[in-house]
Design a protein around this motif. Sequence first.
Motif, PDB file in Angstrom:
ATOM      1  N   PHE A 187       0.829  -1.210   0.000  1.00 12.56           N
ATOM      2  CA  PHE A 187       0.000   0.000   0.000  1.00 12.56           C
ATOM      3  C   PHE A 187       0.864   1.261   0.000  1.00 12.56           C
ATOM      4  CE2 PHE A 187      -2.744   3.138   2.279  1.00 12.56           C
ATOM      5  CZ  PHE A 187      -3.721   3.234   1.313  1.00 12.56           C
ATOM      6  N   LEU A 188       1.910   1.281   0.824  1.00  9.42           N
ATOM      7  CA  LEU A 188       2.806   2.443   0.861  1.00  9.42           C
ATOM      8  C   LEU A 188       3.463   2.662  -0.498  1.00  9.42           C
ATOM      9  CD1 LEU A 188       4.621   2.009   4.314  1.00  9.42           C
ATOM     10  CD2 LEU A 188       2.821   3.635   3.741  1.00  9.42           C
ATOM     11  N   SER A 189       3.841   1.577  -1.153  1.00  7.40           N
ATOM     12  CA  SER A 189       4.492   1.686  -2.466  1.00  7.40           C
ATOM     13  C   SER A 189       3.523   2.199  -3.516  1.00  7.40           C
ATOM     14  CB  SER A 189       5.050   0.319  -2.887  1.00  7.40           C
ATOM     15  OG  SER A 189       6.022  -0.138  -1.969  1.00  7.40           O
ATOM     16  N   LEU A 190       2.288   1.712  -3.473  1.00  5.67           N
ATOM     17  CA  LEU A 190       1.284   2.175  -4.436  1.00  5.67           C
ATOM     18  C   LEU A 190       1.009   3.671  -4.253  1.00  5.67           C
ATOM     19  CD1 LEU A 190      -1.241  -0.811  -4.375  1.00  5.67           C
ATOM     20  CD2 LEU A 190       0.327  -0.186  -6.225  1.00  5.67           C
ATOM     21  N   ILE A 191       0.903   4.118  -3.010  1.00  6.19           N
ATOM     22  CA  ILE A 191       0.693   5.543  -2.749  1.00  6.19           C
ATOM     23  C   ILE A 191       1.871   6.361  -3.259  1.00  6.19           C
ATOM     24  CG2 ILE A 191       0.477   7.298  -0.929  1.00  6.19           C
ATOM     25  CD1 ILE A 191      -2.065   5.728  -1.312  1.00  6.19           C
ATOM     26  N   PHE A 192       3.083   5.849  -3.033  1.00  2.26           N
ATOM     27  CA  PHE A 192       4.281   6.565  -3.469  1.00  2.26           C
ATOM     28  C   PHE A 192       4.348   6.684  -4.993  1.00  2.26           C
ATOM     29  CE2 PHE A 192       8.850   6.661  -4.577  1.00  2.26           C
ATOM     30  CZ  PHE A 192       9.187   7.853  -3.958  1.00  2.26           C
ATOM     31  N   LEU A 193       3.769   5.720  -5.705  1.00  5.30           N
ATOM     32  CA  LEU A 193       3.816   5.719  -7.171  1.00  5.30           C
ATOM     33  C   LEU A 193       2.703   6.559  -7.803  1.00  5.30           C
ATOM     34  CD1 LEU A 193       4.668   1.950  -7.773  1.00  5.30           C
ATOM     35  CD2 LEU A 193       6.207   3.914  -8.014  1.00  5.30           C
ATOM     36  N   LEU A 194       1.795   7.084  -6.988  1.00  2.00           N
ATOM     37  CA  LEU A 194       0.730   7.940  -7.516  1.00  2.00           C
ATOM     38  C   LEU A 194       1.311   9.243  -8.073  1.00  2.00           C
ATOM     39  CD1 LEU A 194      -1.996   7.600  -4.724  1.00  2.00           C
ATOM     40  CD2 LEU A 194      -2.127   6.687  -7.059  1.00  2.00           C
ATOM     41  N   PRO A 195       0.612   9.891  -8.976  1.00  3.63           N
ATOM     42  CA  PRO A 195       1.068  11.206  -9.448  1.00  3.63           C
ATOM     43  C   PRO A 195       1.256  12.179  -8.284  1.00  3.63           C
ATOM     44  CG  PRO A 195      -0.716  10.400 -10.821  1.00  3.63           C
ATOM     45  CD  PRO A 195      -0.612   9.449  -9.669  1.00  3.63           C
ATOM     46  N   GLU A 196       2.212  13.076  -8.423  1.00  3.48           N
ATOM     47  CA  GLU A 196       2.550  13.990  -7.330  1.00  3.48           C
ATOM     48  C   GLU A 196       1.352  14.828  -6.896  1.00  3.48           C
ATOM     49  OE1 GLU A 196       5.856  17.457  -6.261  1.00  3.48           O
ATOM     50  OE2 GLU A 196       5.968  16.341  -8.151  1.00  3.48           O
ATOM     51  N   SER A 197       0.517  15.214  -7.840  1.00  5.02           N
ATOM     52  CA  SER A 197      -0.644  16.038  -7.490  1.00  5.02           C
ATOM     53  C   SER A 197      -1.599  15.287  -6.565  1.00  5.02           C
ATOM     54  CB  SER A 197      -1.382  16.464  -8.762  1.00  5.02           C
ATOM     55  OG  SER A 197      -1.822  15.317  -9.493  1.00  5.02           O
ATOM     56  N   ILE A 198      -1.763  13.988  -6.811  1.00  6.05           N
ATOM     57  CA  ILE A 198      -2.648  13.191  -5.948  1.00  6.05           C
ATOM     58  C   ILE A 198      -2.006  13.009  -4.579  1.00  6.05           C
ATOM     59  CG2 ILE A 198      -3.762  10.947  -5.635  1.00  6.05           C
ATOM     60  CD1 ILE A 198      -4.023  10.731  -8.647  1.00  6.05           C
ATOM     61  N   GLN A 199      -0.698  12.749  -4.563  1.00  8.67           N
ATOM     62  CA  GLN A 199      -0.002  12.613  -3.291  1.00  8.67           C
ATOM     63  C   GLN A 199      -0.134  13.891  -2.448  1.00  8.67           C
ATOM     64  OE1 GLN A 199       3.868  10.635  -3.048  1.00  8.67           O
ATOM     65  NE2 GLN A 199       3.730  10.165  -5.238  1.00  8.67           N
ATOM     66  N   ASN A 200       0.018  15.029  -3.081  1.00  8.63           N
ATOM     67  CA  ASN A 200      -0.088  16.309  -2.363  1.00  8.63           C
ATOM     68  C   ASN A 200      -1.479  16.492  -1.763  1.00  8.63           C
ATOM     69  OD1 ASN A 200       2.564  17.007  -2.901  1.00  8.63           O
ATOM     70  ND2 ASN A 200       2.051  18.154  -4.758  1.00  8.63           N
ATOM     71  N   SER A 201      -2.495  15.964  -2.435  1.00  7.23           N
ATOM     72  CA  SER A 201      -3.858  16.100  -1.922  1.00  7.23           C
ATOM     73  C   SER A 201      -4.102  15.227  -0.688  1.00  7.23           C
ATOM     74  CB  SER A 201      -4.872  15.730  -3.014  1.00  7.23           C
ATOM     75  OG  SER A 201      -4.852  14.332  -3.282  1.00  7.23           O
ATOM     76  N   LEU A 202      -3.208  14.248  -0.454  1.00  5.27           N
ATOM     77  CA  LEU A 202      -3.348  13.354   0.697  1.00  5.27           C
ATOM     78  C   LEU A 202      -2.616  13.865   1.932  1.00  5.27           C
ATOM     79  CD1 LEU A 202      -2.812   9.922  -1.128  1.00  5.27           C
ATOM     80  CD2 LEU A 202      -4.983  11.010  -0.522  1.00  5.27           C
ATOM     81  N   ILE A 203      -1.749  14.864   1.756  1.00  2.00           N
ATOM     82  CA  ILE A 203      -0.988  15.433   2.872  1.00  2.00           C
ATOM     83  C   ILE A 203      -1.927  16.218   3.785  1.00  2.00           C
ATOM     84  CG2 ILE A 203       0.795  17.150   3.456  1.00  2.00           C
ATOM     85  CD1 ILE A 203       2.295  16.289   0.946  1.00  2.00           C
ATOM     86  N   LEU A 204      -1.630  16.193   5.066  1.00  2.00           N
ATOM     87  CA  LEU A 204      -2.464  16.889   6.051  1.00  2.00           C
ATOM     88  C   LEU A 204      -2.021  18.333   6.214  1.00  2.00           C
ATOM     89  CD1 LEU A 204      -4.606  16.809   8.344  1.00  2.00           C
ATOM     90  CD2 LEU A 204      -2.752  16.101   9.883  1.00  2.00           C
ATOM     91  N   ASP A 205      -2.952  19.254   5.990  1.00  2.70           N
ATOM     92  CA  ASP A 205      -2.729  20.675   6.275  1.00  2.70           C
ATOM     93  C   ASP A 205      -3.372  20.952   7.634  1.00  2.70           C
ATOM     94  OD1 ASP A 205      -2.838  23.448   6.507  1.00  2.70           O
ATOM     95  OD2 ASP A 205      -3.179  23.764   4.368  1.00  2.70           O
ATOM     96  N   TYR A 206      -2.541  21.301   8.634  1.00  3.99           N
ATOM     97  CA  TYR A 206      -3.043  21.456   9.996  1.00  3.99           C
ATOM     98  C   TYR A 206      -4.102  22.555  10.117  1.00  3.99           C
ATOM     99  CZ  TYR A 206       1.103  18.701  11.202  1.00  3.99           C
ATOM    100  OH  TYR A 206       2.066  17.722  11.290  1.00  3.99           O
ATOM    101  N   GLY A 207      -4.080  23.503   9.195  1.00 10.55           N
ATOM    102  CA  GLY A 207      -5.042  24.598   9.268  1.00 10.55           C
ATOM    103  C   GLY A 207      -6.258  24.412   8.394  1.00 10.55           C
ATOM    104  N   ASN A 208      -6.225  23.394   7.525  1.00  9.94           N
ATOM    105  CA  ASN A 208      -7.338  23.186   6.592  1.00  9.94           C
ATOM    106  C   ASN A 208      -7.382  21.700   6.235  1.00  9.94           C
ATOM    107  OD1 ASN A 208      -9.429  23.535   4.758  1.00  9.94           O
ATOM    108  ND2 ASN A 208      -8.041  24.111   3.090  1.00  9.94           N
ATOM    109  N   TYR A 209      -8.039  20.915   7.064  1.00  8.87           N
ATOM    110  CA  TYR A 209      -7.955  19.464   6.909  1.00  8.87           C
ATOM    111  C   TYR A 209      -9.334  18.853   6.732  1.00  8.87           C
ATOM    112  CZ  TYR A 209      -9.179  19.785  11.861  1.00  8.87           C
ATOM    113  OH  TYR A 209      -9.790  20.093  13.050  1.00  8.87           O
ATOM    114  N   SER A 210      -9.324  17.614   6.268  1.00  9.03           N
ATOM    115  CA  SER A 210     -10.557  16.834   6.141  1.00  9.03           C
ATOM    116  C   SER A 210     -10.376  15.518   6.889  1.00  9.03           C
ATOM    117  CB  SER A 210     -10.863  16.549   4.665  1.00  9.03           C
ATOM    118  OG  SER A 210      -9.890  15.661   4.130  1.00  9.03           O
TER     119      SER A 210
END
Length: 273
Positions: free
Chosen positions: A29-52
């Motif tokens: 699972f970690l490898s599959l996430i790492f192989l995703l396009p960078e834009s999708i990976q960035n959307s999964l990062i947690l923004d402490y001030g604006n999160y879901s």
Amino acid sequence: MAWLGDFRSEVRENARVSDLALIFSVPIFLSLIFLLPESIQNSLILDYGNYSIVNLWSSAYVHRGFNHFSNNLAAYCVLIGPIYLLFVLADERKLFRYTFLAFLFILPFVIALSNIVALGSGTGAGFSGIGSAFFGLLPVSLFLFIHNKVSEEIEPVHGVVLFLIAAAIIAGTYSGVTAAAGILLFAVLITVYDIYQVGLEEVKEAAAGLTSMEGYFELVMIAGLLFLVSPVLLFPQDIAQGDGAVNILSHYLGLLLGFFGPTIYLFYRRYRQ
């Protein structure tokens, strides 16, 4: 060599394909996430001030670059083998599965929300908080095996001494020798008290019994040594790493929850019976 033959035989008898599938699902699972396009990976990062809700969980599985990804993946791969073997050899497969799943599905929310409360701004990503929990699980699995297979007088809660030694190493890194010495002294006092409670002869018999169990003894030593090197790996003196910084708060939380969560449960289970 009889014990070594018993060890290999018991490992073969107790290992399950379903367990191995569960264990290997993480690096896949970690490898599959790492192989995703960078834009999708960035959307999964947690923004402490604006999160879901999704980001609270997904941020634990996305990484900032190959080094971040490979370090966390390598740590998991090194840790999970001894932990799994100690649990199944202690006849605690169900507990291993529940703990494993709790780390993967509940712990990310706890760590993420704690970072939001403590830090307030910035972003968070990476599996190291969960990896730290697996480090914390090492002494639990070690002492659980000893309790179930060597001496019932030695409890998983006695692993707190190992935890305090690790805490002393961390204190030595960030707070100096005095703080480290104080924690080590406390660890020594607890060790003396534990030996008094268990009984010196029982401790000697348990030590002699364990050292005679070829294969099992080496597994216990590996788990103990891995845990004792965890402070060096998780808490570098210089937390600035390249363009970012090591999130030692997540490491603290993971280590604490990985050790005390299962330990408190086992203490409760022991005295409920």
